[in-house]
Design a protein around this motif. Structure first.
Motif: not given
Length: 134
Positions: A15-18, A27-37, A47-48, A100-102
């Motif tokens: 879902e994140a890649l799609e 905006e929605k994609a940011a919710g899938f990736w960690s701030d510290t990616y 980074g993200r 943690n879901g990210k």
């Protein structure tokens, strides 16, 4: 029936890649990736924001997948990335780590997709047909 950790992580990654590559919903994609990616890639900036910035520069980039495997917090995706800026698709083995879901970390192995005449083994690199025969 409860989904396993691997099933949840696989669904999250796909879902994140799609969302990022095909829908371009940053905006929605940011919710899938960690701030510290963390990005381990020769081609993608750190980074993200580095990843999102690269996708923004390729507005018609498309992601598709052929095979997926998961083990615990890791998901492997056999992917194809196409865009009009390059005549040859990139075939990837993307490896993503989830915490943690990210999405927290990513590695990739990339190569240009071979046509039938370029394939030493005689088999397509992605799916069941060569790109020049689709």
């Amino acid at each position: 029936m409860t989904a396993t950790l691997e099933e949840k992580n696989t669904a999250l990654v796909l879902e994140a890649l799609e969302t990022l590559f095909n829908k371009k919903d940053y905006e929605k994609a940011a919710g899938f990736w960690s701030d510290t990616y963390i990005q381990h890639s020769q081609h993608v900036p750190a980074g993200r924001e580095g990843l999102f910035g690269l996708v923004r520069t390729l507005p018609d980039v498309r992601f598709e997948y052929d095979m997926v495997a998961a083990n615990g917090d890791f998901v492997w995706v056999h992917s194809r990335y196409t865009n009009s800026a390059t005549p040859t698709a990139l075939i990837a083995m993307d490896i993503l780590r989830i915490e943690n879901g990210k999405l927290v970390e990513h590695w990739d192995v990339l190569q240009n997709e071979a046509t039938r005449s370029e394939s030493a083994g005689g088999y397509p690199m992605f799916g069941s047909t060569f790109p020049d025969e689709q």
